[in-house]
Design a protein around this motif. Structure first.
Motif, PDB file in Angstrom:
ATOM      1  N   PRO A 164      41.476  33.709  28.690  1.00 32.24           N
ATOM      2  CA  PRO A 164      42.769  32.802  28.526  1.00 32.24           C
ATOM      3  C   PRO A 164      43.932  33.156  29.124  1.00 32.24           C
ATOM      4  CG  PRO A 164      41.281  32.672  26.310  1.00 32.24           C
ATOM      5  CD  PRO A 164      40.957  33.604  27.351  1.00 32.24           C
ATOM      6  N   ASP A 165      44.052  34.597  29.138  1.00 28.26           N
ATOM      7  CA  ASP A 165      45.471  34.846  29.626  1.00 28.26           C
ATOM      8  C   ASP A 165      45.158  35.938  30.754  1.00 28.26           C
ATOM      9  OD1 ASP A 165      46.288  37.610  27.462  1.00 28.26           O
ATOM     10  OD2 ASP A 165      44.246  37.015  28.394  1.00 28.26           O
ATOM     11  N   GLU A 166      44.296  35.924  31.508  1.00 26.09           N
ATOM     12  CA  GLU A 166      44.021  36.626  32.737  1.00 26.09           C
ATOM     13  C   GLU A 166      43.390  35.948  33.825  1.00 26.09           C
ATOM     14  OE1 GLU A 166      41.935  40.515  32.627  1.00 26.09           O
ATOM     15  OE2 GLU A 166      43.242  41.314  33.908  1.00 26.09           O
ATOM     16  N   ARG A 167      44.019  35.890  34.994  1.00 24.81           N
ATOM     17  CA  ARG A 167      43.535  35.005  36.080  1.00 24.81           C
ATOM     18  C   ARG A 167      43.533  35.996  37.416  1.00 24.81           C
ATOM     19  NH1 ARG A 167      42.948  30.013  37.234  1.00 24.81           N
ATOM     20  NH2 ARG A 167      43.420  29.227  39.380  1.00 24.81           N
ATOM     21  N   VAL A 168      42.319  35.849  38.111  1.00 25.73           N
ATOM     22  CA  VAL A 168      42.168  36.205  39.647  1.00 25.73           C
ATOM     23  C   VAL A 168      42.313  35.377  40.520  1.00 25.73           C
ATOM     24  CG1 VAL A 168      40.615  38.231  38.508  1.00 25.73           C
ATOM     25  CG2 VAL A 168      39.639  36.126  39.635  1.00 25.73           C
ATOM     26  N   TRP A 169      42.858  35.719  41.444  1.00 29.19           N
ATOM     27  CA  TRP A 169      42.872  34.932  42.884  1.00 29.19           C
ATOM     28  C   TRP A 169      42.851  35.245  44.150  1.00 29.19           C
ATOM     29  CZ3 TRP A 169      46.851  36.746  40.037  1.00 29.19           C
ATOM     30  CH2 TRP A 169      48.119  37.335  41.035  1.00 29.19           C
ATOM     31  N   ILE A 170      42.657  34.250  45.406  1.00 32.27           N
ATOM     32  CA  ILE A 170      42.751  34.829  46.546  1.00 32.27           C
ATOM     33  C   ILE A 170      43.987  34.214  47.289  1.00 32.27           C
ATOM     34  CG2 ILE A 170      40.616  36.252  46.985  1.00 32.27           C
ATOM     35  CD1 ILE A 170      39.635  33.640  48.444  1.00 32.27           C
ATOM     36  N   GLU A 171      44.583  34.566  48.217  1.00 35.20           N
ATOM     37  CA  GLU A 171      45.994  33.782  48.795  1.00 35.20           C
ATOM     38  C   GLU A 171      45.391  33.316  49.840  1.00 35.20           C
ATOM     39  OE1 GLU A 171      49.462  35.991  48.313  1.00 35.20           O
ATOM     40  OE2 GLU A 171      49.139  36.532  46.046  1.00 35.20           O
ATOM     41  N   LEU A 211      34.099  37.925  37.396  1.00 38.01           N
ATOM     42  CA  LEU A 211      32.798  38.309  36.544  1.00 38.01           C
ATOM     43  C   LEU A 211      33.256  39.987  36.398  1.00 38.01           C
ATOM     44  CD1 LEU A 211      30.344  37.438  35.183  1.00 38.01           C
ATOM     45  CD2 LEU A 211      28.932  38.188  37.265  1.00 38.01           C
ATOM     46  N   ALA A 212      33.356  40.636  37.345  1.00 40.50           N
ATOM     47  CA  ALA A 212      33.729  42.147  37.341  1.00 40.50           C
ATOM     48  C   ALA A 212      34.729  42.642  36.467  1.00 40.50           C
ATOM     49  CB  ALA A 212      33.847  42.633  38.741  1.00 40.50           C
ATOM     50  N   VAL A 213      35.907  41.857  36.672  1.00 41.61           N
ATOM     51  CA  VAL A 213      37.160  42.105  36.044  1.00 41.61           C
ATOM     52  C   VAL A 213      36.669  41.855  34.524  1.00 41.61           C
ATOM     53  CG1 VAL A 213      39.511  41.388  35.281  1.00 41.61           C
ATOM     54  CG2 VAL A 213      38.735  41.591  37.692  1.00 41.61           C
ATOM     55  N   GLY A 214      36.130  40.734  34.245  1.00 44.06           N
ATOM     56  CA  GLY A 214      35.569  40.627  32.805  1.00 44.06           C
ATOM     57  C   GLY A 214      34.874  41.471  32.112  1.00 44.06           C
ATOM     58  N   VAL A 215      33.614  42.017  32.862  1.00 49.07           N
ATOM     59  CA  VAL A 215      33.041  42.859  32.358  1.00 49.07           C
ATOM     60  C   VAL A 215      33.683  44.432  32.226  1.00 49.07           C
ATOM     61  CG1 VAL A 215      30.979  44.821  33.176  1.00 49.07           C
ATOM     62  CG2 VAL A 215      30.848  42.084  33.551  1.00 49.07           C
ATOM     63  N   LEU A 216      34.640  44.785  33.137  1.00 50.84           N
ATOM     64  CA  LEU A 216      35.331  45.941  32.787  1.00 50.84           C
ATOM     65  C   LEU A 216      36.199  45.777  31.689  1.00 50.84           C
ATOM     66  CD1 LEU A 216      34.361  47.044  35.446  1.00 50.84           C
ATOM     67  CD2 LEU A 216      36.713  47.289  36.172  1.00 50.84           C
ATOM     68  N   ARG A 217      36.855  44.678  31.408  1.00 50.54           N
ATOM     69  CA  ARG A 217      37.813  44.427  30.037  1.00 50.54           C
ATOM     70  C   ARG A 217      36.933  44.686  29.199  1.00 50.54           C
ATOM     71  NH1 ARG A 217      42.202  45.551  32.769  1.00 50.54           N
ATOM     72  NH2 ARG A 217      43.201  43.808  33.883  1.00 50.54           N
ATOM     73  N   THR A 218      35.593  44.018  28.875  1.00 57.13           N
ATOM     74  CA  THR A 218      35.050  43.962  27.765  1.00 57.13           C
ATOM     75  C   THR A 218      34.559  45.682  27.436  1.00 57.13           C
ATOM     76  OG1 THR A 218      34.118  41.796  28.398  1.00 57.13           O
ATOM     77  CG2 THR A 218      32.703  43.252  26.610  1.00 57.13           C
ATOM     78  N   ARG A 219      34.284  46.444  28.595  1.00 57.38           N
ATOM     79  CA  ARG A 219      33.750  47.673  28.539  1.00 57.38           C
ATOM     80  C   ARG A 219      34.965  48.483  28.114  1.00 57.38           C
ATOM     81  NH1 ARG A 219      31.704  49.528  34.084  1.00 57.38           N
ATOM     82  NH2 ARG A 219      29.801  48.173  33.680  1.00 57.38           N
TER      83      ARG A 219
END
Lengths: 323, 325
Positions: free
Chosen positions: B84-91, B109-117
């Motif tokens: 809900p409070d983290e976003r990834v994007w490309i410009e 997906l990769a950011v989410g996995v790392l955050r959980t870990r």
């Protein structure tokens, strides 16, 4: 050395490993003798007119006398419309002694050419196995002599002549520096040896560790040295100019910059070369980048480790060439 | 050598290279890299600036692996929410390239996995400093990492989307995911609602402040968007102590049966200095309100304007808010 404690190797840096896995299929870990001809014919990611123009560089070819007076070509690179004098950068390209041309790796010089108003000379030395040792190193030395003799017309300050080479080109640069010392040849202000290939003997721990993995593994290395030295590889009939790791006396050389990865064949010979320079009272700056495979900064220039490697080189060059 | 063998560069805009994208991000996740390496990967593969933005950081990387030259944010660019409070994007300006969707999907997906870990190893100093089960040394070390200083600190509990100023983290509680933010000084919190505000104290008191803030957040409602533990005083521990049996108590049960209008009338009656003042506030005639007052007293079984009645009402009303939350 020993084959009991070398079953594992340092892990690749995750970013570099990611690049390696994405490039899978494009990079064979082991280059065999049969692959030399097709690799020479394959299109290379070479320097184009557009790339030169974008970098603000102009280039011209000059035919000069090589080993035993045979004609070879050098390319002279400088900023477009350059005037005045500045440092000289003498470049010996990589490619395992068997592939590549004078443009291989030349793009790494562009920033320095522009930043220091330098003139670079890149030499088209003849390749093994058609031209075995001493052709490559002697062609390279001949090109250095030509550069020094023509310093005035090239606009090169003869006190600031730097030799630069990567991989096999690093080994050739080290060999040329030894020849210049022993023949009282051109004076060099520094030798920039990027992961240099300097030991034909195939007996370090790192060569055992990097076998069938990464880039330029043990098998590729044996292919390269066999092409250069033939039956002489690993025997007492190999000169210090062909395989500088064999030199015991590394005194009287210009300051060296040596880098390599912790996960490459050349790690141990490169570290030992720096150690021997220090033992002989010389100056060397050594960087071993953790988790780096051979020439990793070229394959994955955006990786954090690649950026650090390039920054360290730039910093050293600034200290050597900067005013 | 790279000239001879190839170099990892941005993907061809028209060709699908999904396997390359998957292999690249999978290797990074397996290598347990930092998020910055994932942003570099997205920038490299897409050939344009990529970014990640959360309350803790905004990181933008250029395709050469260096920081993006200018300032910027996720606004307006194609992106994916990791949480809900983290976003990834490309410009990407202009048309999307063939692999953009795949790069974004794998990036997120990769950011989410790392955050959980990362969360599972609890190296989040905000989480540590408010965790009562951690030793004093661990909490003191976390406070030092956060550079909290020696001033008065309070923990503020808010929904994840509300971001007070200060070091912050998300915590999974029995009542859902709540943002815990450590605020210094006397920030009025006027801009942030709903918010439960814990009591002030030094760093060692932060776990208690967090516990109060969480309870205070549960006491918020439309009429009370910000609940401050310091204002409630002993009522807060009282609510906590009897929370489990609260809904069964007749005082609470009776309040809960009142219709909205009666409940509002009662609240104003209790707060006002006099019945006359309450009538003014409610726009009612004094005598009519007097009659409502007496009727409400009979329903409740006590006079809500007597000192004891006010206390019974206040506590029952708090427990009802908790119950309805």
């Amino acid at each position: 050395m020993t084959d009991t404690l070398t079953s594992s190797r340092p892990p690749f840096d995750p970013e570099l490993e990611a690049a390696l896995s994405a490039l899978a299929g494009m990079i064979p870990p082991t280059i065999t003798r049969e692959m030399i001809a097709p690799m020479r014919e394959a299109p290379m990611l070479s320097v184009t007119e557009e790339i030169l123009l974008e970098a603000g560089i102009e280039a011209r070819d000059v035919t000069i006398p090589g080993h035993e007076g045979d004609e070879i070509v050098v390319t002279v690179l400088q900023s477009i419309g350059r005037t005045g004098t500045g440092p000289g950068i003498y470049h010996t390209h990589g490619g395992g002694m068997i592939i590549g041309d004078r443009w291989t790796g030349a793009a790494a010089l562009f920033d320095w050419i522009v930043q220091y108003n330098a003139v670079a000379v890149s030499v088209e030395y003849r390749l093994a196995p058609e031209f075995p040792d001493p052709y490559p190193v002697e062609d390279c030395y001949a090109g250095l002599v030509w550069t020094a003799e023509n310093a005035a017309s090239l606009g090169i300050d003869p006190d600031r002549l730097l030799i630069v080479g990567g991989s096999a080109g690093g080994g050739l640069a080290a060999g040329v520096a030894l020849l210049a010392r022993d023949r009282s040849g051109p004076a060099l202000c520094g030798q920039l040896l990027m992961y240099p290939m300097i030991d034909d003997r195939d007996e370090t721990v790192s060569t055992v560790q990097i076998d069938g993995v990464g880039v330029w593994d043990r098998g590729s290395n044996v292919t390269g040295w066999d092409a250069l030295l033939g039956d002489r590889r690993g025997t007492d009939a190999v000169s210090i100019y062909a395989a500088p790791a064999r030199a015991r006396d590394l005194s009287g050389l210009p300051p060296a910059f040596i880098d390599c990865g912790s996960a490459e064949v050349f790690r141990d010979e490169d570290v030992a070369y720096a150690s021997t320079i220090w033992a002989c009272g010389g100056e060397a700056e050594l960087h071993v980048w953790p988790g780096g495979f051979h020439a990793f900064e070229g394959f994955a220039p955006q990786a954090a480790l690649s950026r650090a490697m390039i920054a360290a080189r730039n910093d050293w060059v600034r200290r050597i060439l900067g005013s | 050598m790279q000239e001879l063998l190839g170099r990892l560069t941005s993907l061809d805009p028209d060709a699908s290279a999904s396997l390359k994208v998957i292999a690249y991000f999978d290797a990074l996740v397996a290598g347990d890299v930092r998020v910055e390496a994932l942003v570099r990967a997205a920038a490299l593969l897409s050939g344009t600036v990529a970014g990640v933005e959360s309350p803790q950081q905004c990181l933008r990387v250029a395709p050469d692996g260096g920081p993006a030259a200018d300032a910027g944010s996720s606004a307006g660019w194609p992106g994916v929410n990791v949480s809900p409070d983290e976003r990834v994007w490309i410009e990407r300006s202009g048309h999307a390239h063939a692999n953009d969707a795949m790069v974004l999907e794998r990036f997120a997906l990769a950011v989410g996995v790392l955050r959980t870990r990362r969360r599972s190893v609890t190296d989040d100093p905000v989480q540590l400093v408010i965790d009562v089960t951690r030793s004093e040394q661990e909490r003191a070390a976390a406070a030092t990492r956060l550079r909290l200083g020696n001033g008065q600190l309070r923990v503020v509990a808010t929904p994840p989307a509300v971001h007070p100023t200060g070091p912050s983290t998300l915590i999974a509680t029995a009542h859902g995911v709540v943002r815990a933010t450590i605020v210094a000084g006397t920030d009025s919190m006027a801009d942030h609602a709903p918010a439960g505000i814990g009591g002030p104290g030094d760093t060692m008191r932060l776990p208690a402040s967090w516990s109060d803030a969480l309870l205070a957040l549960r006491l918020t409602d439309a009429d009370h968007p910000r609940v401050d533990a310091a204002v409630l005083g002993v009522l807060l521990p009282a609510v906590r102590a009897i929370e489990s049996e609260a809904s069964r108590h007749p005082d609470v049960a009776t309040l809960s049966t009142l219709d909205v209008r009666s409940a509002h009338t009662l609240a104003v009656l209790v707060e006002a200095d006099s019945v006359r003042a309450a009538a003014g506030a409610l726009g009612m005639h004094h005598s009519s309100l007097q009659a409502r007052h007496e009727a409400l007293g009979r329903e409740l079984g006590y006079d809500p304007r007597s000192p004891l009645g006010r206390a019974r009402y206040q506590l029952a009303a708090l427990l009802l808010r908790l119950d309805r939350h």
